[in-house]
Design a protein around this motif. Structure first.
Motif, PDB file in Angstrom:
ATOM      1  N   UNK B  32       0.828  -1.199   0.000  1.00  0.00           N
ATOM      2  CA  UNK B  32       0.000   0.000   0.000  1.00  0.00           C
ATOM      3  C   UNK B  32       0.864   1.251   0.000  1.00  0.00           C
ATOM      4  N   UNK B  33       0.366   2.269  -0.674  1.00  0.00           N
ATOM      5  CA  UNK B  33       1.029   3.562  -0.710  1.00  0.00           C
ATOM      6  C   UNK B  33       0.108   4.570  -0.034  1.00  0.00           C
ATOM      7  N   UNK B  34       0.629   5.287   0.958  1.00  0.00           N
ATOM      8  CA  UNK B  34      -0.163   6.309   1.639  1.00  0.00           C
ATOM      9  C   UNK B  34       0.019   7.633   0.907  1.00  0.00           C
ATOM     10  N   UNK B  35      -1.081   8.258   0.528  1.00  0.00           N
ATOM     11  CA  UNK B  35      -1.031   9.544  -0.181  1.00  0.00           C
ATOM     12  C   UNK B  35      -2.077  10.484   0.401  1.00  0.00           C
ATOM     13  N   UNK B  36      -1.746  11.780   0.388  1.00  0.00           N
ATOM     14  CA  UNK B  36      -2.724  12.776   0.819  1.00  0.00           C
ATOM     15  C   UNK B  36      -2.918  13.804  -0.277  1.00  0.00           C
ATOM     16  N   UNK B  37      -4.101  14.383  -0.288  1.00  0.00           N
ATOM     17  CA  UNK B  37      -4.426  15.365  -1.315  1.00  0.00           C
ATOM     18  C   UNK B  37      -4.046  16.744  -0.798  1.00  0.00           C
ATOM     19  N   UNK B 125      -6.547   6.693   7.551  1.00  0.00           N
ATOM     20  CA  UNK B 125      -5.681   7.609   8.300  1.00  0.00           C
ATOM     21  C   UNK B 125      -5.120   8.691   7.364  1.00  0.00           C
ATOM     22  N   UNK B 126      -4.801   8.296   6.129  1.00  0.00           N
ATOM     23  CA  UNK B 126      -4.447   9.252   5.087  1.00  0.00           C
ATOM     24  C   UNK B 126      -5.616   9.337   4.114  1.00  0.00           C
ATOM     25  N   UNK B 127      -5.656  10.426   3.325  1.00  0.00           N
ATOM     26  CA  UNK B 127      -6.785  10.581   2.401  1.00  0.00           C
ATOM     27  C   UNK B 127      -6.918   9.369   1.492  1.00  0.00           C
ATOM     28  N   UNK B 128      -5.764   8.916   0.972  1.00  0.00           N
ATOM     29  CA  UNK B 128      -5.793   7.821   0.009  1.00  0.00           C
ATOM     30  C   UNK B 128      -4.799   6.746   0.420  1.00  0.00           C
ATOM     31  N   UNK B 129      -5.266   5.533   0.412  1.00  0.00           N
ATOM     32  CA  UNK B 129      -4.366   4.400   0.611  1.00  0.00           C
ATOM     33  C   UNK B 129      -4.513   3.536  -0.625  1.00  0.00           C
ATOM     34  N   UNK B 130      -3.513   3.635  -1.503  1.00  0.00           N
ATOM     35  CA  UNK B 130      -3.534   2.867  -2.749  1.00  0.00           C
ATOM     36  C   UNK B 130      -3.021   1.472  -2.426  1.00  0.00           C
ATOM     37  N   UNK B 131      -3.703   0.447  -2.893  1.00  0.00           N
ATOM     38  CA  UNK B 131      -3.190  -0.875  -2.547  1.00  0.00           C
ATOM     39  C   UNK B 131      -3.374  -1.929  -3.626  1.00  0.00           C
ATOM     40  N   UNK B 132      -2.484  -2.894  -3.566  1.00  0.00           N
ATOM     41  CA  UNK B 132      -2.578  -4.055  -4.448  1.00  0.00           C
ATOM     42  C   UNK B 132      -2.433  -5.286  -3.571  1.00  0.00           C
ATOM     43  N   UNK B 133      -3.298  -6.250  -3.786  1.00  0.00           N
ATOM     44  CA  UNK B 133      -3.306  -7.479  -3.000  1.00  0.00           C
ATOM     45  C   UNK B 133      -3.178  -8.643  -3.974  1.00  0.00           C
ATOM     46  N   UNK B 134      -2.273  -9.563  -3.667  1.00  0.00           N
ATOM     47  CA  UNK B 134      -2.021 -10.674  -4.583  1.00  0.00           C
ATOM     48  C   UNK B 134      -1.975 -11.992  -3.815  1.00  0.00           C
TER      49      UNK B 134
END
Lengths: 161, 361
Positions: B32-37, B125-134
């Protein structure tokens, strides 16, 4: 609240003293409390990061007091100590010295070495937000059966797209 | 209304299909990548209106983000608690986003976009949590997918970024790359040979950390450990991933070695223990979740050691997820008390084992 003893650091220990039936309140920082032999285990930092921040703050060359407020979200370092979370992106600027030291302690480094990032061009952002707004208006126009307006909005959306 | 999971791409269960590398030992890989706007206070500090604007902003751009165009957006904040728990049990949203902690109720604007290959939690917790699950041990493909999403989304939404500190996050433990890469790994051999303590201590020296089945703050159950990078700043994403790959490969080797030792030195004791686990799951009439997890761990090990035949890793994975309370309630179509849950769980496990493994031994 500042420590009653040193008047410098945050008071984290709150004592109620009763001396010959006179009740007094004493508010002390961790350091002064320890010096006075007060058991401070109950005054553990509210968050694991808080302890690190506290020592980082003392290390930071230009140590910032708790009075500094982030101009954007009005958070203070004290808020951060209590929650372990920063209020907004601008807090990183407002508390830069303390945070740099904290990041160094947490990560062993404070300089980003990963993917660099350029935010999108302002005209693209403006177009997206205009498009979003137009789509909202289109939805409302269709809901209220204003079909002429809807057709006009649809054309404007097409042009932007 | 209960959540219609068939709306989700693959019902949100493709990561269970045991198709990935080392799927017998590694259940799943998540990055996951934590990102905020930029321009909004972080989620915890933001007002309700601000969080809704973050969500609206994302909605505006989603159609220009190829990784998300086939996705489904679910408003977590409008769901009843049972559905939120269901998504969490399926590992699709975090406990925080689902608002399952009594102290942290669900936030307005909490949502998740689930697409074929990737997902985005909004207002975690952050605006965006981008994630990939495999499924399995698949760090490279998970990273490729989430990196692609990061570039697409970051080209449409301005992310909070600092030249020196990198991507800015609510918690400084995520600052920099904002990346947490984790591998959910089953280590019964190391637990039984009591080697696990050394292995876990070694992880920490390498700048890695471990958690339980559900991530941060969760307990280790069923001998499942989530191994992830501890730090996010000062090293490039690829370096962090390389280190994780090397260490996890080493842990897998240690686990395989421990299994060989067990068979060699305590063969019949281990066999007996694992068959008892199988017997219990095959015939028990009531099972608590922890019991089921522990016996399933034994059966998974027995399958890995080729003592039990016919049971697929996919079925074992499904049992792990579908024997959780919200999943049982969902399949029964009603709320269940704890003791009802235990009965339904035992029946579900019994039937799954009977159809694939029958009676053996």
């Amino acid at each position: 609240m500042l420590c009653d003893n040193c008047k410098e650091r945050d008071a984290v220990v709150h004592l109620t003293q009763i001396v010959e039936s006179a009740v007094t309140q004493l508010h002390l920082c961790e350091k002064c409390a320890a010096e006075k032999g007060v058991e401070t285990t109950v005054a553990m930092p509210a968050h694991p990061l808080a302890g690190l921040l506290q020592s980082a703050q003392q290390q930071a060359t230009s140590a910032q007091g708790d009075a500094v407020r982030c101009a954007f979200c009005s958070s203070t370092l004290r808020d951060f100590r209590a929650s372990g979370r920063l209020g907004c992106a601008h807090c990183y600027g407002a508390f830069e010295a303390s945070l740099r030291e904290l990041l160094r302690r947490v990560h062993g480094n404070s300089r980003h070495a990963g993917r660099r990032y350029e935010p999108p061009r302002p005209d693209l952002l403006e177009r997206d937000s205009t498009l979003g707004e137009l789509r909202d208006r289109l939805r409302r126009a269709i809901e209220s059966e204003q079909f002429e307006l809807a057709a006009d909005l649809r054309d404007r959306i097409r042009v932007l797209e | 209304m209960t959540l219609d999971l068939s709306l989700l791409p693959d019902g949100g269960t493709r990561w269970l299909d045991a198709s990935g590398e080392h799927a017998n030992v590694v259940l799943s890989t998540r990055i996951r990548l934590a990102r905020n706007v930029e321009g909004f206070a972080f989620t915890g500090r933001a007002r309700d209106g601000e969080r809704l604007r973050v969500l609206a902003k994302l909605r505006d751009v989603v159609q220009h983000v190829p990784s998300l165009t086939n996705g489904v957006l679910l408003r977590v904040d409008e769901m009843p608690p049972g559905d939120r728990l269901l998504l969490h049990e399926r590992h699709l949203v975090s406990k925080e986003l689902a608002g399952l902690d009594a102290q942290h109720p669900v936030r307005s604007g909490a949502a998740v976009i689930l697409s074929d290959q990737v997902g985005v939690m909004v207002n975690e917790e952050d605006h965006l949590r981008l994630q990939a699950l495999r499924s399995g041990f698949e760090l490279a493909s998970a990273y490729a997918a989430v990196r692609q999403l990061d570039e697409e989304l970051g080209g449409r939404v301005p992310f909070a970024y600092h030249q020196e500190f990198g991507f800015l996050t609510a918690c400084p433990t995520n600052t920099g790359t904002g990346m947490r890469a984790s591998v959910l790994i089953h280590l019964p051999g190391l637990v039984l040979t009591k080697e696990i303590g050394k292995v876990l201590a070694g992880l920490q020296q390498m700048g890695l950390t471990y958690r339980g089945l559900y991530g941060e703050g969760s307990e280790v159950v069923g001998n499942f450990f989530q191994i992830s990078n501890q730090t996010t700043l000062g090293q490039a994403e690829e370096e962090l991933l390389d280190k994780l790959v090397r260490v996890v490969r080493h842990v897998i080797e240690r686990e395989e070695e421990a299994r060989r030792v067990l068979l060699r030195e305590a063969g019949y004791i281990i066999e007996d223990k694992l068959w008892r686990a199988f017997g219990t799951l095959r015939y028990a009439r009531s099972l608590t979740f922890d019991e089921a997890m522990n016996y399933l761990s034994g059966v998974r090990l027995a399958v890995g050691l080729k003592l039990i035949h016919g049971l697929s890793v996919y079925t074992l994975n499904k049992l792990l997820i579908f024997s959780q309370s919200a999943h049982l309630a969902h399949s029964e179509g009603r709320a269940l008390t704890e003791s009802e849950s235990n009965l339904v769980r035992a029946r579900y496990v019994r039937q799954a084992l009977a159809s694939e493994a029958g009676s053996q031994g």
